[in-house]
Scaffold this motif. Sequence first.
Motif, mmCIF file in Angstrom:
data_model
loop_
_atom_site.group_PDB
_atom_site.id
_atom_site.type_symbol
_atom_site.label_atom_id
_atom_site.label_comp_id
_atom_site.label_asym_id
_atom_site.label_seq_id
_atom_site.Cartn_x
_atom_site.Cartn_y
_atom_site.Cartn_z
ATOM 1 N N CYS A 92 25.988 7.966 -10.386
ATOM 2 C CA CYS A 92 26.564 9.248 -10.808
ATOM 3 C C CYS A 92 26.390 9.449 -12.300
ATOM 4 C CB CYS A 92 28.051 9.289 -10.461
ATOM 5 S SG CYS A 92 29.048 8.095 -11.376
ATOM 6 N N GLY A 99 31.305 12.717 -8.554
ATOM 7 C CA GLY A 99 31.054 11.337 -8.167
ATOM 8 C C GLY A 99 29.646 11.129 -7.660
ATOM 9 N N CYS A 100 29.401 9.958 -7.095
ATOM 10 C CA CYS A 100 28.099 9.683 -6.518
ATOM 11 C C CYS A 100 28.009 10.394 -5.163
ATOM 12 C CB CYS A 100 27.891 8.180 -6.364
ATOM 13 S SG CYS A 100 29.259 7.273 -5.632
ATOM 14 N N CYS A 107 34.111 8.027 -7.079
ATOM 15 C CA CYS A 107 34.388 7.249 -5.880
ATOM 16 C C CYS A 107 35.324 6.077 -6.173
ATOM 17 C CB CYS A 107 33.090 6.734 -5.263
ATOM 18 S SG CYS A 107 32.379 5.341 -6.144
ATOM 19 N N HIS A 110 34.093 3.437 -8.722
ATOM 20 C CA HIS A 110 33.487 3.832 -9.998
ATOM 21 C C HIS A 110 34.006 3.028 -11.195
ATOM 22 C CE1 HIS A 110 31.439 6.544 -12.815
ATOM 23 N NE2 HIS A 110 32.502 6.351 -13.569
HETATM 24 S S1 FES Z 1 31.386 7.999 -8.484
HETATM 25 FE FE1 FES Z 1 30.481 6.859 -10.065
HETATM 26 S S2 FES Z 1 29.751 5.254 -8.806
HETATM 27 FE FE2 FES Z 1 30.649 6.429 -7.238
#
Ligand code: FES
Lengths: 141, 141
Positions: A92, A99-100, A107, A110
Motif C-alpha cells: 500500500c 490499505g492494500c 489492513c 499494516h
Molecule cells: S494496508 Fe498497508 S499493508 Fe495492508
Amino acid sequence: MKLTSKGRYAVMALVDLARFDNINPVSLRDISLRQGISLDYLEQIFSKLKKNEIVKSIRGTQGGYVLNKNPNEIKLTNIFHAVDEKVKTVQCKKESKKGCNGKATKCVTHNLWDELEVHINTFFENKSLKDLLNNNQETRV
Amino acid sequence: MKLTSKGRYAVMALVDLARFDNINPVSLRDISLRQGISLDYLEQIFSKLKKNEIVKSIRGTQGGYVLNKNPNEIKLTNIFHAVDEKVKTVQCKKESKKGCNGKATKCVTHNLWDELEVHINTFFENKSLKDLLNNNQETRV
DNA sequence: TATAAACTTGACCATTTTAGTCGGGTATGT
DNA sequence: ACATACCCGACTAAAATGGTCAAGTTTATA
Ligand code: FES
Ligand code: FES
C-alpha cells in the motif's frame, strides 16, 4: 525477503575501494577481478554511486574511482539508497489512508510491517563503511 | 529487500482467523472477502499452513479452518517458515567454506549479511499472533 | 601524437520469481 | 441430493533480477 545482488555488490565494491583508494584510484576492472563481479554490472552500480556523491571518478589511463567521503560518513543506508535497494514491506501507499488490495482502511497487519521496516532500516542506519573495514581486519587475522 | 505478498497474506489471514475461530470454523471464502485476498491463492497458502500444523481444517458445509495452537505459540517465524517466506541475505551456501561468485573464501561482506539475517529473524522470532491481536484491539478504538 | 586504459551511457535480454488463475477433484452438514 | 467448502496439481502473465552489449569520451604515457 531477500537482499538483491545489486545491493550486495555495491557494498562489496565499496569495501574493496575503501581499502585501496588511499594509494591511487581503483579501476572497476580491479574490483571486478578481486570480487568476482561482472565489470559491466559494476559500471551500472558505480554510475549511481557517483550520482549520489558517494564516489568520485577519475577518467583516462590510471584512472578509476575514489571515495568521496570518509568511510565513517558512508552508511549502508546511503549506499542502498543510491542503488535503489529499498526495504519494502508493504504494497500500500504509505501516505495514503487507503490499505492494500484497494481497501478503504489500512489492513490488520499494516502496523506490523511498518515496525519491521523500521527495524531493518535501523540496522542499515547504524552501519558505516568504516565498521566493515575494522570488522574485516579483525577476521583477517 | 521486499516482503512478498505470500508472507503478508499468510499473516493477514491468520490474524483474521484468530479473531473469529472461537465461534466456529472460518471459511477461506470469508477471509477472502474480508481481507481482499484471492480465494485460490489463499487455498495454496492454507495448504502449507496445514501441513505445518498451524491450522486444522474441517471439511464439508459449515467447515473451514481453525487455529491448531494458541495464538501466543504461533510466531511469525513459524508462519513464514510454513509458507517458504525465508530471509535470504547471501547467495553463497552457508555451510560451505566457499564464498559467493565461486570464490574460495567468504567475501568481505559475508559477516555483515549474516548479522543482518539474524537481526531480521530476531524480529520474527519475537512476534506472535497474540501480539498482533492485542495490538489491533488498541488501534481499533 | 598514437594508443590503450578506463570511465559513460543507453539499450537490450534471458532467466527466475511472483502472484496469481483454472480445472478438476473429495468430504459432509442439512 | 446438493451446496458448501476443503484439496490438489498444473498452468501462466507480468514483473523483477542480473546481467550483456555496443558505442562512445577522456586522458596518461610512451
Ligand atoms: S494496508 Fe498497508 S499493508 Fe495492508
Ligand atoms: S556473501 Fe557469503 S561469501 Fe559473499
